[in-house]
Design a protein around this motif. Structure first.
Motif, PDB file in Angstrom:
ATOM      1  N   LYS A 247      -7.542  -7.137  -3.376  1.00 52.84           N
ATOM      2  CA  LYS A 247      -8.012  -5.903  -4.035  1.00 52.84           C
ATOM      3  C   LYS A 247      -6.819  -5.100  -4.557  1.00 52.84           C
ATOM      4  O   LYS A 247      -6.857  -4.569  -5.671  1.00 52.84           O
ATOM      5  CB  LYS A 247      -8.844  -5.075  -3.044  1.00 52.84           C
ATOM      6  CG  LYS A 247      -9.243  -3.705  -3.540  1.00 52.84           C
ATOM      7  CD  LYS A 247     -10.476  -3.755  -4.398  1.00 52.84           C
ATOM      8  CE  LYS A 247     -11.063  -2.380  -4.633  1.00 52.84           C
ATOM      9  NZ  LYS A 247     -10.601  -1.737  -5.839  1.00 52.84           N
TER      10      LYS A 247
ATOM     11  N   LYS B 132      -7.993  -7.340   1.394  1.00 49.99           N
ATOM     12  CA  LYS B 132      -7.404  -6.065   0.971  1.00 49.99           C
ATOM     13  C   LYS B 132      -6.205  -6.293   0.060  1.00 49.99           C
ATOM     14  O   LYS B 132      -5.987  -5.540  -0.892  1.00 49.99           O
ATOM     15  CB  LYS B 132      -7.019  -5.229   2.187  1.00 49.99           C
ATOM     16  CG  LYS B 132      -8.233  -4.707   2.922  1.00 49.99           C
ATOM     17  CD  LYS B 132      -7.859  -3.857   4.109  1.00 49.99           C
ATOM     18  CE  LYS B 132      -9.114  -3.375   4.820  1.00 49.99           C
ATOM     19  NZ  LYS B 132      -8.809  -2.594   6.011  1.00 49.99           N
TER      20      LYS B 132
ATOM     21  N   SER C 145      -4.643  -8.388   5.744  1.00 45.21           N
ATOM     22  CA  SER C 145      -5.992  -8.769   5.324  1.00 45.21           C
ATOM     23  C   SER C 145      -5.940  -9.375   3.922  1.00 45.21           C
ATOM     24  O   SER C 145      -5.637  -8.668   2.948  1.00 45.21           O
ATOM     25  CB  SER C 145      -6.899  -7.535   5.313  1.00 45.21           C
ATOM     26  OG  SER C 145      -8.079  -7.809   4.590  1.00 45.21           O
TER      27      SER C 145
ATOM     28  N   GLN D   9       0.807  -1.222   0.000  1.00 41.83           N
ATOM     29  CA  GLN D   9       0.000   0.000   0.000  1.00 41.83           C
ATOM     30  C   GLN D   9       0.843   1.277   0.000  1.00 41.83           C
ATOM     31  O   GLN D   9       0.287   2.368   0.055  1.00 41.83           O
ATOM     32  CB  GLN D   9      -0.908   0.014   1.242  1.00 41.83           C
ATOM     33  CG  GLN D   9      -1.935  -1.082   1.273  1.00 41.83           C
ATOM     34  CD  GLN D   9      -3.132  -0.780   0.408  1.00 41.83           C
ATOM     35  OE1 GLN D   9      -3.350   0.346  -0.024  1.00 41.83           O
ATOM     36  NE2 GLN D   9      -3.928  -1.782   0.146  1.00 41.83           N
TER      37      GLN D   9
ATOM     38  N   ALA E  39      -3.657  -3.191   6.388  1.00 41.56           N
ATOM     39  CA  ALA E  39      -4.095  -3.719   5.100  1.00 41.56           C
ATOM     40  C   ALA E  39      -3.311  -4.936   4.647  1.00 41.56           C
ATOM     41  O   ALA E  39      -3.858  -5.833   4.013  1.00 41.56           O
ATOM     42  CB  ALA E  39      -4.019  -2.630   4.039  1.00 41.56           C
TER      43      ALA E  39
END
Length: 136
Positions: free
Chosen positions: A61, A58, A55, A11, A52
């Motif tokens: 995604k 996540k 998970s 991220q 994140a």
């Protein structure tokens, strides 16, 4: 020159910025691109909902968004989601897929258990079975 490029994503801002460089390299060298994201192992007692990278949903995604970005650049990217300690998983996957190059941001979200001076990026540089390009 670079037949297969492994791009570990998280991220971080650095990973997003490195994506532009990866796209250019893949196009220039007509490389195969593998996007990898690592679901970090976590102790249930210390798990946070906002972390994140712990998970799987996540992380999935994140990989799909990355794949969509490269698709918009005309690049077909395969995605891999693994679980474990990021630096070790990145190097293991690079070895398994016989990566020609790993490209990653100079600093990701995760630091190793040993502290800030020993980041995931540093570990990958030291353990990698192939060249590593670090994008500042």
């Amino acid at each position: 020159m670079f037949k297969t490029i492994l791009f570990p994503v998280d991220q971080s801002r650095e990973a997003r910025e490195a994506a532009e460089v990866v796209a250019g390299l893949v196009q220039i060298h007509q490389s195969s691109l593998i996007l990898l994201s690592v679901v970090e192992e976590s102790d249930v007692s210390e798990s946070k909902d906002d972390d994140a990278m712990k998970s799987p949903q996540k992380v999935e995604k994140l990989l799909q968004d990355g794949q969509a970005f490269f698709s918009s650049q005309g690049i077909e990217a395969s995605i891999l989601e693994k679980e474990g300690k990021p630096a070790f998983v990145i190097c293991d996957v690079a070895d398994e897929i016989k990566a020609s190059l790993i490209v990653m941001g100079c600093r990701g979200l995760g630091l190793t258990d040993e502290g800030s001076h020993d980041s995931v990026t540093n570990r990958v540089i030291n353990l990698s079975p192939c060249p590593v390009l670090i994008i500042p």
